[in-house]
Structure formats: C-alpha cells, structure tokens
Design a protein around this motif. Sequence first.
Motif, mmCIF file in Angstrom:
data_model
loop_
_atom_site.group_PDB
_atom_site.id
_atom_site.type_symbol
_atom_site.label_atom_id
_atom_site.label_comp_id
_atom_site.label_asym_id
_atom_site.label_seq_id
_atom_site.Cartn_x
_atom_site.Cartn_y
_atom_site.Cartn_z
ATOM 1 N N GLN A 284 26.361 23.704 -21.663
ATOM 2 C CA GLN A 284 28.407 24.522 -21.933
ATOM 3 C C GLN A 284 28.132 25.427 -22.059
ATOM 4 O OE1 GLN A 284 28.447 22.193 -25.609
ATOM 5 N NE2 GLN A 284 28.112 19.789 -24.441
ATOM 6 N N GLU A 285 27.247 26.016 -22.796
ATOM 7 C CA GLU A 285 27.500 27.525 -22.426
ATOM 8 C C GLU A 285 26.770 28.953 -21.546
ATOM 9 O OE1 GLU A 285 26.920 28.239 -26.747
ATOM 10 O OE2 GLU A 285 28.133 27.075 -27.530
ATOM 11 N N HIS A 286 25.685 28.025 -20.693
ATOM 12 C CA HIS A 286 25.607 28.297 -19.227
ATOM 13 C C HIS A 286 23.959 29.625 -20.177
ATOM 14 C CE1 HIS A 286 28.210 26.755 -16.771
ATOM 15 N NE2 HIS A 286 28.752 27.337 -18.117
ATOM 16 N N LEU A 287 23.826 28.638 -21.103
ATOM 17 C CA LEU A 287 22.901 29.887 -21.791
ATOM 18 C C LEU A 287 21.328 30.903 -21.031
ATOM 19 C CD1 LEU A 287 22.604 29.005 -25.174
ATOM 20 C CD2 LEU A 287 24.501 30.542 -24.649
ATOM 21 N N VAL A 288 20.971 30.020 -20.080
ATOM 22 C CA VAL A 288 20.093 30.768 -19.485
ATOM 23 C C VAL A 288 20.177 31.740 -18.796
ATOM 24 C CG1 VAL A 288 18.257 30.236 -17.756
ATOM 25 C CG2 VAL A 288 18.937 28.118 -19.068
ATOM 26 N N LYS A 289 21.666 31.378 -17.863
ATOM 27 C CA LYS A 289 21.969 32.347 -17.053
ATOM 28 C C LYS A 289 22.353 33.799 -17.512
ATOM 29 C CE LYS A 289 26.328 33.578 -14.365
ATOM 30 N NZ LYS A 289 27.702 32.705 -13.969
ATOM 31 N N ASN A 290 22.822 33.501 -18.917
ATOM 32 C CA ASN A 290 23.327 34.260 -20.359
ATOM 33 C C ASN A 290 22.148 35.026 -20.486
ATOM 34 O OD1 ASN A 290 24.452 36.247 -21.995
ATOM 35 N ND2 ASN A 290 23.682 35.134 -23.293
ATOM 36 N N ALA A 291 20.703 34.971 -20.584
ATOM 37 C CA ALA A 291 19.350 35.327 -21.116
ATOM 38 C C ALA A 291 19.033 36.374 -19.574
ATOM 39 C CB ALA A 291 18.555 34.065 -21.246
ATOM 40 N N HIS A 292 19.162 35.986 -18.595
ATOM 41 C CA HIS A 292 19.014 37.116 -17.300
ATOM 42 C C HIS A 292 20.261 38.093 -17.083
ATOM 43 C CE1 HIS A 292 17.961 38.571 -13.545
ATOM 44 N NE2 HIS A 292 19.090 37.889 -12.485
ATOM 45 N N GLU A 293 21.042 37.936 -17.383
ATOM 46 C CA GLU A 293 21.791 38.778 -17.086
ATOM 47 C C GLU A 293 21.848 39.638 -18.105
ATOM 48 O OE1 GLU A 293 25.569 37.367 -16.440
ATOM 49 O OE2 GLU A 293 25.632 36.413 -14.241
ATOM 50 N N THR A 294 22.029 39.402 -19.378
ATOM 51 C CA THR A 294 22.165 40.256 -20.451
ATOM 52 C C THR A 294 20.568 40.846 -21.011
ATOM 53 O OG1 THR A 294 23.790 38.721 -21.456
ATOM 54 C CG2 THR A 294 22.690 40.071 -22.867
ATOM 55 N N GLY A 295 19.854 39.958 -21.045
ATOM 56 C CA GLY A 295 18.929 40.529 -21.257
ATOM 57 C C GLY A 295 17.974 41.582 -19.935
ATOM 58 N N GLU A 296 19.071 41.625 -19.115
ATOM 59 C CA GLU A 296 18.584 42.706 -18.101
ATOM 60 C C GLU A 296 19.381 44.231 -18.361
ATOM 61 O OE1 GLU A 296 16.256 42.823 -15.219
ATOM 62 O OE2 GLU A 296 15.925 41.021 -16.519
ATOM 63 N N TYR A 297 20.749 43.348 -18.896
ATOM 64 C CA TYR A 297 21.477 44.832 -19.414
ATOM 65 C C TYR A 297 20.590 45.376 -20.258
ATOM 66 C CZ TYR A 297 25.183 46.228 -21.454
ATOM 67 O OH TYR A 297 26.329 47.428 -22.315
ATOM 68 N N LEU A 298 20.199 44.463 -20.965
ATOM 69 C CA LEU A 298 19.721 45.042 -22.225
ATOM 70 C C LEU A 298 18.235 46.514 -22.301
ATOM 71 C CD1 LEU A 298 19.292 45.632 -26.151
ATOM 72 C CD2 LEU A 298 17.918 43.056 -25.438
ATOM 73 N N ILE A 299 16.921 45.328 -21.353
ATOM 74 C CA ILE A 299 16.230 46.482 -20.782
ATOM 75 C C ILE A 299 16.413 47.792 -20.482
ATOM 76 C CG2 ILE A 299 14.570 46.775 -18.970
ATOM 77 C CD1 ILE A 299 14.464 43.236 -19.683
ATOM 78 N N GLU A 300 17.469 48.173 -19.134
ATOM 79 C CA GLU A 300 17.828 48.757 -18.947
ATOM 80 C C GLU A 300 19.014 49.455 -19.974
ATOM 81 O OE1 GLU A 300 17.572 49.842 -15.412
ATOM 82 O OE2 GLU A 300 16.765 47.968 -15.726
ATOM 83 N N LYS A 301 19.825 49.720 -20.401
ATOM 84 C CA LYS A 301 20.092 50.553 -22.029
ATOM 85 C C LYS A 301 18.973 51.047 -22.278
ATOM 86 C CE LYS A 301 24.323 49.756 -21.696
ATOM 87 N NZ LYS A 301 25.345 51.265 -21.318
ATOM 88 N N VAL A 302 18.065 49.643 -23.265
ATOM 89 C CA VAL A 302 16.783 51.195 -23.662
ATOM 90 C C VAL A 302 15.979 51.414 -22.867
ATOM 91 C CG1 VAL A 302 14.693 50.227 -25.193
ATOM 92 C CG2 VAL A 302 16.723 48.314 -24.772
ATOM 93 N N LYS A 303 16.314 51.725 -22.131
ATOM 94 C CA LYS A 303 15.447 52.576 -21.087
ATOM 95 C C LYS A 303 16.398 53.854 -20.765
ATOM 96 C CE LYS A 303 12.943 49.449 -17.461
ATOM 97 N NZ LYS A 303 12.841 49.046 -15.802
ATOM 98 N N GLU A 304 18.012 53.674 -20.454
ATOM 99 C CA GLU A 304 18.476 55.055 -20.623
ATOM 100 C C GLU A 304 18.924 55.497 -21.760
ATOM 101 O OE1 GLU A 304 22.537 53.458 -19.835
ATOM 102 O OE2 GLU A 304 22.101 52.326 -17.854
ATOM 103 N N LEU A 305 17.974 54.804 -22.962
ATOM 104 C CA LEU A 305 17.589 56.089 -24.484
ATOM 105 C C LEU A 305 16.798 56.997 -23.600
ATOM 106 C CD1 LEU A 305 17.106 53.627 -26.689
ATOM 107 C CD2 LEU A 305 19.321 55.120 -26.294
ATOM 108 N N ASN A 306 15.901 56.815 -22.707
ATOM 109 C CA ASN A 306 15.095 58.015 -22.276
ATOM 110 C C ASN A 306 14.336 58.779 -23.073
ATOM 111 O OD1 ASN A 306 13.335 59.575 -20.621
ATOM 112 N ND2 ASN A 306 15.144 61.386 -20.366
#
Length: 375
Positions: A284-306
């Motif tokens: 109903q909430e497409h959570l597997v897709k969210n794990a992929h998209e938001t997870g990759e977003y989170l990884i990049e945001k942490v990397k951007e802290l540099n």
Amino acid sequence: MKLFDVYPLFDINIVEGKGCKVWDDKGREFLDLYGGHAVISIGHSHPHYIEKLTEQLQKIGFYSNSVINSLQGELAERLGHISGYSDYQLFLINSGAEANENALKLASFTNGRSRVLSAEKAFHGRTSLAVEVTDNPKIIAPINANNHVTYLPLNDLEAWERELSKNDVCAVILECIQGVGGIRMASAEFVQGLSAACKKHGTVLICDEIQCGYGRTGKFFAHQWLGIRPDIITVAKGIANGFPMGAVLISPQFKPIFGQLGTTFGGNHLACAAALAVLEVFEQEHLVKNAHETGEYLIEKVKELNNKKITEVRGRGFMIGIELNEPYREIRNRLVYEQHCFTGCAGTNTLRLLPPLCLTKAEADDFVERLKIVL
C-alpha cells in the motif's frame, strides 16, 4: 528476583512510538534510525498493523500446528508473490537464530554432510548451530565449538572455491550485506561465483536475510541485487514488525519429511496476522521502493557532510554503515542523549543505520543535521 544483566542499556525507558519516532516515560521525543535493531519495518504503531492484530486476537491468538491454520497458507502465497519466490516452500518459526538452525539442519539432512563455510565477521545468531557459524569467539561456548565451521574472507572467491572442491561441505551460509560485521557488502562477482561453485559440489547455499532482507536494501532480498537464487533463505526481524517471528524459504528441490523440523509457537495466528499486515503495508505504501530511494538519498547526504571524522559511508537502502576514524561510543552517546536520535553500531568504529522503511527524506535530513552537530 532481578533481571539477568546481559545488555548494556541506555538510561532511557521507551514507552511509546509512532512511525520513525519514539517517546520515553519523561515525554522526550527521539528520532529512530535504529528500528529496534532492524525489526521495525513499517513504523511503530502503524494503524493497519494494530487493527489486524486486534481483529485476530478477538478471534483466536494461538493454536498448535496439529491443525490447519489458513493464515499460514495465505502468508506463504502473499510472501511468495511479493518476494518473487512463489515456487519456494515456507517454514515458520520464531526468530532469526531459529531460522538459521533449521536451515543448517535441513541442508545436513539433505546431503549428509556436516562441514559449513561461513564468512569472517559473520553473525548468524546465538543458539547452538547459529552461534557456531558466527565469527565471534566471545559468544561461542565450549559446548558450541564443534569444529564444523571454516571461516573465510568475504569476497575471496578463490578461498571459498578451494574449500568447496573438497566435496565435503554441507552448506555455505552468507549475509550478502554483513550487519554486525559492519555493513560489509558481498560483491556480485563473488556471490555469483560462490553460487556456481555450490551447485557444482552439491553444497547448499543459504542466504541469511534476517537483517539485510525484507525490503531493507530496496529490493525484497539483498541477494536480488547480485543475480542469484539461493537454495534456502532465512528471514526474521522485519517480517512481523516486532512480533516474534522467523521463517525459512526453501527451494523446491527439498522434500519435507514429517518429524525432521518442528516448532511449538512458530506460525501462530497472531504472528501470521502481524506478518500479513506488514506485507499489506509494504504494498500500500511502496515501502521497498522508499527504502531504495530515501536510503540512497540518506547515503549521499551523509557523504556530503565531508567531515574528517567520517572515513567511509557504505551500504544500500536503509542498511547503512558510517565508519569513523575514532570509536563510535562518544558520538553515538551524544546522538542519543544530546540530539535524541537512536542509531546502531558495529565493531568499534561504525555507526549502523537501520531505520523503519517508512523514513521520509525530511526525517533523513533531520538526522543528518543532528549528526553534523555532534561531529
């Protein structure tokens, strides 16, 4: 009587949760990037989950596996469809360690062998066989040290092929992303070569998806990123969003024999209702897709802290390791006590993020800001 003191505890009493947030008995709000150790898959206190468990409890909560439980069949069908393993067989139990115990027993029953290959830094549980294939001497009691297991370096295909060529290996058990081992990722080349070698030498390939599975990496199972189909898949943690449950997915080549495997509480009515509710929310909430998209977003945001304290960010989906150049303890404690944010940990230097699969990008940004302040 007092509790047997086996856990190092934060001095925090969590009494309420909703979504990706929890509250303690003093009313303080915490952002949950830990998910109760990867267990909370659809979020705390999801209304659909509460509704389905309440409905089931008003009918019947438990009866033994000596009678038909139609919820088990419904769960097997739904899980097969959503995971892509409709042709596999499902055995329901209570925990991840129990899933691995039964997977290893089934492999040994099938080929009559007793030697197992496991990866260095692997974690597969704390019960008899599960702890023996776990690479941590501190938790293997003398009674569990039966010399069944050879530990090999992750991604060193040549070393694994050399052991498999001896034609005496019962099973290979593998986390495609090691959790306790520090979010260490198996390569596609390694896993595909290992799968082929197992087939060649009559060895059962078990993928332990207890932490890395059930949608956490952005596919239903982590091994699906790597292009293989294991003989046996073990799951637990996120399967029922906190209700104790585990399962073994077993390929069609295995034929069940009455009496070989069994369980008292496994697959009970309440557990199945919880697991069905989880799959319904996934869809109903497409959570597997969210794990992929938001997870990759989170990884990049942490990397951007540099930030100079971060030496590496690795992982996939909502299974993320932030390796530090110093022990994690002070940073993790400050995240909890000063920034009111829970994370996991691994080894001595790695923060481990295992949030509920409903984490939003706004909540990911919130975490990154809190981490930035602490760093």
